[in-house]
Design a protein around this motif. Structure first.
Motif, PDB file in Angstrom:
ATOM      1  N   VAL A 162       0.800  -1.084   0.243  1.00 31.70           N
ATOM      2  CA  VAL A 162      -0.276  -0.137   0.026  1.00 31.70           C
ATOM      3  C   VAL A 162       0.857   1.246   0.012  1.00 31.70           C
ATOM      4  N   GLU A 163       1.957   1.002   0.499  1.00 36.04           N
ATOM      5  CA  GLU A 163       3.137   2.236   0.394  1.00 36.04           C
ATOM      6  C   GLU A 163       3.527   2.706  -0.748  1.00 36.04           C
ATOM      7  N   GLN A 193      -7.755  -7.370   1.423  1.00 37.44           N
ATOM      8  CA  GLN A 193      -6.689  -6.633   0.898  1.00 37.44           C
ATOM      9  C   GLN A 193      -7.429  -5.362   0.335  1.00 37.44           C
ATOM     10  N   VAL A 194      -8.371  -5.633  -0.520  1.00 33.34           N
ATOM     11  CA  VAL A 194      -9.185  -4.515  -1.083  1.00 33.34           C
ATOM     12  C   VAL A 194      -9.855  -3.440   0.139  1.00 33.34           C
ATOM     13  N   TYR A 195     -10.132  -4.065   1.061  1.00 31.25           N
ATOM     14  CA  TYR A 195     -10.783  -3.336   2.228  1.00 31.25           C
ATOM     15  C   TYR A 195      -9.796  -2.649   2.919  1.00 31.25           C
ATOM     16  N   ASP A 196      -8.818  -3.355   3.283  1.00 32.89           N
ATOM     17  CA  ASP A 196      -7.732  -2.520   3.954  1.00 32.89           C
ATOM     18  C   ASP A 196      -6.938  -1.428   3.335  1.00 32.89           C
ATOM     19  N   LEU A 198      -8.003   0.233   0.689  1.00 31.45           N
ATOM     20  CA  LEU A 198      -9.016   1.428   0.494  1.00 31.45           C
ATOM     21  C   LEU A 198      -9.063   2.204   1.910  1.00 31.45           C
ATOM     22  N   GLY A 199      -9.137   1.409   2.945  1.00 28.10           N
ATOM     23  CA  GLY A 199      -9.369   2.217   4.198  1.00 28.10           C
ATOM     24  C   GLY A 199      -8.014   3.054   4.660  1.00 28.10           C
ATOM     25  N   GLN A 230     -18.121  -1.453   1.002  1.00 24.58           N
ATOM     26  CA  GLN A 230     -18.232  -1.418   2.647  1.00 24.58           C
ATOM     27  C   GLN A 230     -17.179  -0.222   3.012  1.00 24.58           C
ATOM     28  N   GLN A 231     -16.313   0.173   2.151  1.00 31.91           N
ATOM     29  CA  GLN A 231     -15.432   1.280   2.309  1.00 31.91           C
ATOM     30  C   GLN A 231     -16.181   2.538   1.701  1.00 31.91           C
TER      31      GLN A 231
END
Length: 319
Positions: A162-163, A193-196, A198-199, A230-231
């Motif tokens: 994500v960085e 992975q998508v949820y985290d 995007l968060g 959900q995000q």
């Protein structure tokens, strides 16, 4: 059961149809220009409000899209749809603007390996090359959105941290870009992975509008849609009949099918503004025209509302 929490989803979303670009570019056999225009017009009748209509790449790079100008100019009367086009450079940008495109999408990879395959340069170098494109677009009053291909997984480098994505988003913000499409180009993403991701991105860049461009290579696309919902993500790309695939990504298959996304969302009470019955009819037509589909569940099984005749009560033998 009082401890269970209700899933909270957005009341409505915007679907961008990308088959005329992402779907058609993956087809090796030439699709006549008049057929492309006809399919675009049929899609416009379903309630779709946004469409990625083509890419202004060099004709030698993607011969299927060599008729980009003619396609765009032939549908300018469809004022109920917002058209956008992919552009790789200043020359492509000028072609798109001259043809009548009012929104452009930039092409960028998340990893250096995919960027070398796609653009023949490293990611940062490719992104720095966007400045003259953005300047030209601003001069003509044309909107520009960013994109990040292989954002969740690269076929050459694996899972993308994500960085790395955050660094690319940061550079986009300095360019004045406020919309970014996150593409799971080879279908390597998973819902957690998508949820985290995007968060973290939403927390770090609260003013940025993120959209999702999901491929169904490994059957995870719809689950990833749910994770994104959900995000609070409300912008999604999809392709009629599940057509598509990146010519620069090994074994990439089609996007999530538009009719499958619309069906799933409407079943969950999330509005799309799209007529599912009309959409399935177009998907059938597209499949017949192209000669195949990319794995559409609606074409295989139909919607949940399509019920079968109830069995008749039969008299028992010997009664």
């Amino acid at each position: 059961m009082s401890g269970l929490q209700e899933m909270v989803l957005p009341p409505k979303v915007t679907i961008c149809e990308v088959a005329p670009r992402d779907g058609f570019q993956a087809e090796m056999e030439w699709i006549p220009t008049e057929q492309k225009i006809r399919m675009i017009r049929e899609l416009a009748k379903t309630g779709i409000q946004s469409m990625e209509i083509t890419s202004f790449v060099h004709p030698r790079a993607i011969p299927q899209l060599k008729d980009a100008e003619e396609v765009v100019k032939s549908v300018q009367d469809l004022t109920n749809i917002k058209f956008r086009a992919l552009v790789p450079n200043v020359k492509g940008t000028q072609r798109a603007i001259d043809a009548g495109i009012k929104k452009l999408k930039l092409m960028l990879s998340a990893t250096d390996s995919h960027s070398l395959s796609n653009a023949n340069c490293l990611v940062e170098e490719a992104q720095n090359g966007f400045y003259p494109i953005i300047e030209l677009a601003e001069k003509h009053g044309v909107k520009v959105g960013g994109s990040i291909s292989v954002a969740f997984g690269c076929p050459y480098e694996g899972k993308v941290p994500v960085e790395r994505i955050a660094a690319i988003v940061e550079r986009y913000t300095t360019m004045g870009i406020d919309e970014i499409s996150l593409a799971d180009t080879t279908g390597m993403a998973n819902p957690k992975q998508v949820y985290d991701m995007l968060g973290q991105l939403k927390a770090g860049f609260p003013s940025m509008t993120f959209s999702m461009h999901l491929h169904n290579t490994r059957g995870m696309a719809l689950a990833n849609v749910i994770a994104a919902l959900q995000q609070g993500i409300v912008h999604f790309d999809s392709s009629i009949a599940g057509l598509g695939g990146c010519p620069y990504a090994p074994n990439a298959t089609g996007n999530i099918a538009t009719e499958d996304v619309v069906h799933a969302l409407e079943e969950m009470g999330v509005g799309t503004g799209i007529d599912l019955t009309a959409l399935i009819d177009v998907a059938k037509d597209v499949k017949q025209t192209i000669g195949h589909d990319g794995g559409s569940y609606m074409l295989q099984a139909g919607p949940c509302s399509q019920l079968h005749a109830k069995p008749k009560v039969q008299e028992k033998l010997g009664s």
